[in-house]
Design a protein around this motif. Structure first.
Motif, PDB file in Angstrom:
ATOM      1  N   PRO A  72      55.654  47.674  37.391  1.00 33.42           N
ATOM      2  CA  PRO A  72      54.786  46.829  37.086  1.00 33.42           C
ATOM      3  C   PRO A  72      54.529  45.818  38.276  1.00 33.42           C
ATOM      4  O   PRO A  72      53.428  45.326  38.461  1.00 33.42           O
ATOM      5  N   PHE A  73      55.433  45.807  39.159  1.00 35.32           N
ATOM      6  CA  PHE A  73      55.076  44.737  40.598  1.00 35.32           C
ATOM      7  C   PHE A  73      54.244  45.570  41.317  1.00 35.32           C
ATOM      8  O   PHE A  73      53.194  44.778  41.772  1.00 35.32           O
ATOM      9  N   ILE A  74      54.328  46.721  41.399  1.00 40.42           N
ATOM     10  CA  ILE A  74      53.306  47.604  42.374  1.00 40.42           C
ATOM     11  C   ILE A  74      52.056  47.651  41.743  1.00 40.42           C
ATOM     12  O   ILE A  74      50.865  47.097  42.355  1.00 40.42           O
ATOM     13  N   ALA A  75      52.182  47.646  40.314  1.00 44.57           N
ATOM     14  CA  ALA A  75      50.739  47.836  39.766  1.00 44.57           C
ATOM     15  C   ALA A  75      49.785  46.511  39.653  1.00 44.57           C
ATOM     16  O   ALA A  75      48.699  46.508  39.923  1.00 44.57           O
ATOM     17  N   THR A  76      50.398  45.174  39.823  1.00 43.39           N
ATOM     18  CA  THR A  76      49.972  44.307  39.690  1.00 43.39           C
ATOM     19  C   THR A  76      49.206  43.901  41.159  1.00 43.39           C
ATOM     20  O   THR A  76      48.024  43.483  41.328  1.00 43.39           O
ATOM     21  N   GLN A  77      49.661  44.497  42.234  1.00 48.22           N
ATOM     22  CA  GLN A  77      48.941  44.443  43.486  1.00 48.22           C
ATOM     23  C   GLN A  77      47.922  45.172  43.747  1.00 48.22           C
ATOM     24  O   GLN A  77      46.727  45.179  44.216  1.00 48.22           O
ATOM     25  N   LEU A  78      47.858  46.573  42.836  1.00 51.16           N
ATOM     26  CA  LEU A  78      46.900  47.584  42.885  1.00 51.16           C
ATOM     27  C   LEU A  78      45.615  47.153  41.993  1.00 51.16           C
ATOM     28  O   LEU A  78      44.512  47.834  42.139  1.00 51.16           O
ATOM     29  N   GLU A  79      46.032  46.447  40.816  1.00 54.99           N
ATOM     30  CA  GLU A  79      44.934  46.264  39.667  1.00 54.99           C
ATOM     31  C   GLU A  79      43.737  45.724  40.260  1.00 54.99           C
ATOM     32  O   GLU A  79      42.621  46.321  39.474  1.00 54.99           O
ATOM     33  N   PRO A  80      43.778  44.799  41.102  1.00 55.93           N
ATOM     34  CA  PRO A  80      42.271  44.292  41.445  1.00 55.93           C
ATOM     35  C   PRO A  80      41.396  45.624  42.224  1.00 55.93           C
ATOM     36  O   PRO A  80      40.336  45.385  41.907  1.00 55.93           O
ATOM     37  N   MET A  81      42.024  46.387  42.840  1.00 55.70           N
ATOM     38  CA  MET A  81      41.148  47.555  43.352  1.00 55.70           C
ATOM     39  C   MET A  81      40.507  48.398  42.466  1.00 55.70           C
ATOM     40  O   MET A  81      39.638  48.705  42.620  1.00 55.70           O
ATOM     41  N   LEU A  82      41.425  48.476  41.294  1.00 54.75           N
ATOM     42  CA  LEU A  82      40.987  49.263  40.210  1.00 54.75           C
ATOM     43  C   LEU A  82      39.870  48.794  39.257  1.00 54.75           C
ATOM     44  O   LEU A  82      38.683  49.227  38.792  1.00 54.75           O
ATOM     45  N   SER A  83      40.018  47.454  38.932  1.00 53.04           N
ATOM     46  CA  SER A  83      39.220  46.744  38.285  1.00 53.04           C
ATOM     47  C   SER A  83      37.816  46.520  38.634  1.00 53.04           C
ATOM     48  O   SER A  83      36.798  46.078  38.154  1.00 53.04           O
ATOM     49  N   GLN A  84      37.917  46.068  40.217  1.00 49.76           N
ATOM     50  CA  GLN A  84      36.583  45.898  41.127  1.00 49.76           C
ATOM     51  C   GLN A  84      35.973  47.384  41.472  1.00 49.76           C
ATOM     52  O   GLN A  84      34.874  47.282  42.151  1.00 49.76           O
ATOM     53  N   GLY A  85      36.544  48.426  40.902  1.00 50.90           N
ATOM     54  CA  GLY A  85      35.931  49.818  41.223  1.00 50.90           C
ATOM     55  C   GLY A  85      36.102  50.353  42.683  1.00 50.90           C
ATOM     56  O   GLY A  85      35.283  51.368  42.897  1.00 50.90           O
ATOM     57  N   HIS A  86      36.927  49.852  43.550  1.00 46.16           N
ATOM     58  CA  HIS A  86      37.164  50.318  44.851  1.00 46.16           C
ATOM     59  C   HIS A  86      37.940  51.813  44.644  1.00 46.16           C
ATOM     60  O   HIS A  86      37.778  52.123  45.597  1.00 46.16           O
ATOM     61  N   ILE A  87      38.751  51.837  43.594  1.00 46.59           N
ATOM     62  CA  ILE A  87      39.602  53.218  43.402  1.00 46.59           C
ATOM     63  C   ILE A  87      39.268  53.528  42.119  1.00 46.59           C
ATOM     64  O   ILE A  87      39.067  52.888  41.146  1.00 46.59           O
ATOM     65  N   THR A  88      39.573  54.941  41.894  1.00 47.24           N
ATOM     66  CA  THR A  88      39.557  55.551  40.434  1.00 47.24           C
ATOM     67  C   THR A  88      40.754  55.599  40.117  1.00 47.24           C
ATOM     68  O   THR A  88      41.724  55.177  40.422  1.00 47.24           O
ATOM     69  N   GLN A  89      40.831  55.709  38.504  1.00 49.32           N
ATOM     70  CA  GLN A  89      42.096  55.840  37.886  1.00 49.32           C
ATOM     71  C   GLN A  89      42.966  56.883  38.500  1.00 49.32           C
ATOM     72  O   GLN A  89      44.218  56.600  38.785  1.00 49.32           O
ATOM     73  N   GLU A  90      42.706  58.059  38.832  1.00 44.43           N
ATOM     74  CA  GLU A  90      43.378  58.933  39.521  1.00 44.43           C
ATOM     75  C   GLU A  90      43.944  58.508  40.930  1.00 44.43           C
ATOM     76  O   GLU A  90      44.984  58.724  40.912  1.00 44.43           O
ATOM     77  N   GLU A  91      43.081  57.791  41.889  1.00 43.88           N
ATOM     78  CA  GLU A  91      43.655  57.316  42.907  1.00 43.88           C
ATOM     79  C   GLU A  91      44.562  56.141  42.604  1.00 43.88           C
ATOM     80  O   GLU A  91      45.711  56.289  43.293  1.00 43.88           O
ATOM     81  N   PHE A  92      44.392  55.302  41.608  1.00 42.78           N
ATOM     82  CA  PHE A  92      45.329  54.240  41.330  1.00 42.78           C
ATOM     83  C   PHE A  92      46.745  54.808  40.868  1.00 42.78           C
ATOM     84  O   PHE A  92      47.706  54.332  41.377  1.00 42.78           O
TER      85      PHE A  92
END
Length: 470
Positions: free
Chosen positions: A402-422
């Protein structure tokens, strides 16, 4: 003709049995009231006054006022009271009846009865309850053998203030118990406590059984004694964040044969703790122990508190505490007191977590008492401790995720990465973080688990064999 004298004699005997006992019972009851008042008035912050209103042969009535200086908890709380000196005062109504009392006590027969009531007339308007009944009532029936039974209850109420946007719902409290041969037992229950508002809280079906092995005077004068307390709570819910079910908690204190040392054990277990965005943690068990605590040290500390050791002046409190420890620290250190986390275990998604720790204090030569009062670092050279942690690999990964996901979540929500990349980045970051902990020596990998072992002796600390500093 002979029956009439026998009947008259029987009537006289019965009348004497009813009328004469109050002569002996009443002074005893009054002595108990005086002792109770004296004990309360010796307790810092408390004051109790009792005035007789009605003094009859079989019955007496008293009015009383119990006050507490709420500023002792926090000086700012005094501003919430109507009193200039920060006193919260509760009016009491006390009624006594002198025996023999029929249909009273555990065997339907009692020597005296006392009822203490809080009518609640001076409570704030935002507290609402059924005013046909007292807000609080305690009833005690004393037996001829010296013991007593008791029962008490606190009315159900709602408290709501529009400025707080919160409502407290309390479904009422009921308790009952007995005292005999130096053993006091009490059972209590609360059906529901609920706080409605922006941060709702719900506690359901709370019950507790308490047994104290001590004379009554020891219960009030700060003496050490053996006791056990066992409680159960069906559910605790904190907003939508945490829900805990089937909680069992216990605390047990025992004295050694010489009654010079206390050993206290506390245990808490719960079947399920559900955490938002994390899932369910199951089979949680925590057992802690505080052992080898000097009863004489506790008695002296209690006496010091009763005589004003704790004050609102932090500077004065600190100097008084230093002076107290100069004279009594040896009593505390000599038996090498222990603090142990005997067991702390849990399961998450089929994976296990286990932690245990043991520590005791070894008296050094002439410890700096003032330094011990000012900061915890002065205690380190006196403590010998060891601790161990074992955690299944999938569980640690689930904890850091959960701690790491919090850091990566903005990149996913803004479309900079796909779910697979996330998902791929999350997995790689998990391994990097755990690998970093292993590289630093904070964790060791063993089969399908991670372990960590901590040692401290005379201020020197090692973690998995490596020297470390706090």
């Amino acid at each position: 003709m002979k029956r009439k004298p026998i009947f008259v004699l029987s009537a006289v005997v019965v009348a004497a049995a009813v009328i004469i006992p109050p002569v002996f019972i009443k002074p005893t009851v009054q002595q108990h009231f005086s002792a109770w008042q004296e004990q309360v008035n010796q307790t810092p912050g408390y004051a109790l006054s009792i005035e007789p209103e009605e003094d009859g042969w079989f019955r007496s009535h008293y009015t009383a006022k119990l006050s507490y200086d709420i500023s002792l908890i926090d000086p700012e709380l005094a501003e919430l009271t109507d009193s200039e000196d920060g006193l919260v005062t509760v009016p009491l109504q006390i009624t006594t009846a002198y025996g023999p009392l029929f249909f009273a006590g555990p065997f339907g027969f009692g020597a005296a009865q006392a009822t203490v009531q809080v009518d609640g007339e001076n409570l704030p308007d935002f507290i609402q309850w059924n005013k046909d009944s007292p807000f609080y009532q305690l009833e005690i029936v004393r037996g001829f053998g010296g013991g007593f039974t008791h029962k008490d209850q606190l009315a159900a109420f709602e408290a709501s203030r529009s400025v707080d946007n919160e409502t407290l719902i309390f479904d009422g409290y009921k308790g009952h118990g007995t005292y005999s041969s130096g053993v006091l037992e009490h059972d209590a229950s609360i059906d529901r406590i609920e706080l409605k508002g922006d941060s709702p809280v719900l506690i359901e079906n709370y019950t507790v059984n308490s047994i104290f092995h001590a004379p009554l005077e020891d219960l009030f004068n700060g003496s050490s004694y053996s006791y056990s307390m066992d409680a159960e709570i069906e559910r605790i819910k904190l907003a939508d964040l945490v829900s805990i079910e089937d909680i069992q908690a216990s605390a047990h204190n025992t004295l050694d044969d010489s009654k010079e040392l206390n050993d206290t054990t506390m245990t808490m277990t719960t079947d399920v703790m559900a955490l938002t965005d994390f899932g369910k943690v199951e089979d949680i068990k925590l057992t802690m122990a505080l052992n080898h605590i000097s009863t004489e040290f506790l008695r002296r500390y209690n006496d010091a508190v009763m005589n004003g050791l704790m004050t609102n002046d932090s500077t004065m409190q600190q100097s008084q505490l230093v002076e107290f420890l100069k004279n009594n620290l040896a009593l505390f250190l000599e038996p090498k007191p222990e603090f142990n986390v005997t067991e702390f275990t849990a399961h998450y998604g089929g994976n296990a977590f286990a932690f245990g720790a043991h520590s005791h204090i070894e008296a050094g030569e002439n410890p700096d008492v003032k330094a011990l009062v000012l900061g915890p670092e002065a205690w380190l050279p006196l403590i010998k401790a060891d601790a161990s942690l074992t955690i299944d690999q999938p569980l640690l990964e689930a904890m850091v995720s959960p701690f790491i996901a919090t850091q990566l979540e903005p990149m996913l929500s803004q479309g900079h990465i796909t779910q697979e990349e996330f998902d791929s980045m999350l997995s790689d970051a998990q391994q990097q973080m755990i690998g970093g902990l292993i590289a630093q020596g904070l964790l060791e990998e063993r089969e399908d688990a991670y372990v960590s072992n901590f040692l401290m002796d005379k201020g020197e600390m090692t973690l998995n064999g490596q020297s470390m500093n706090l």
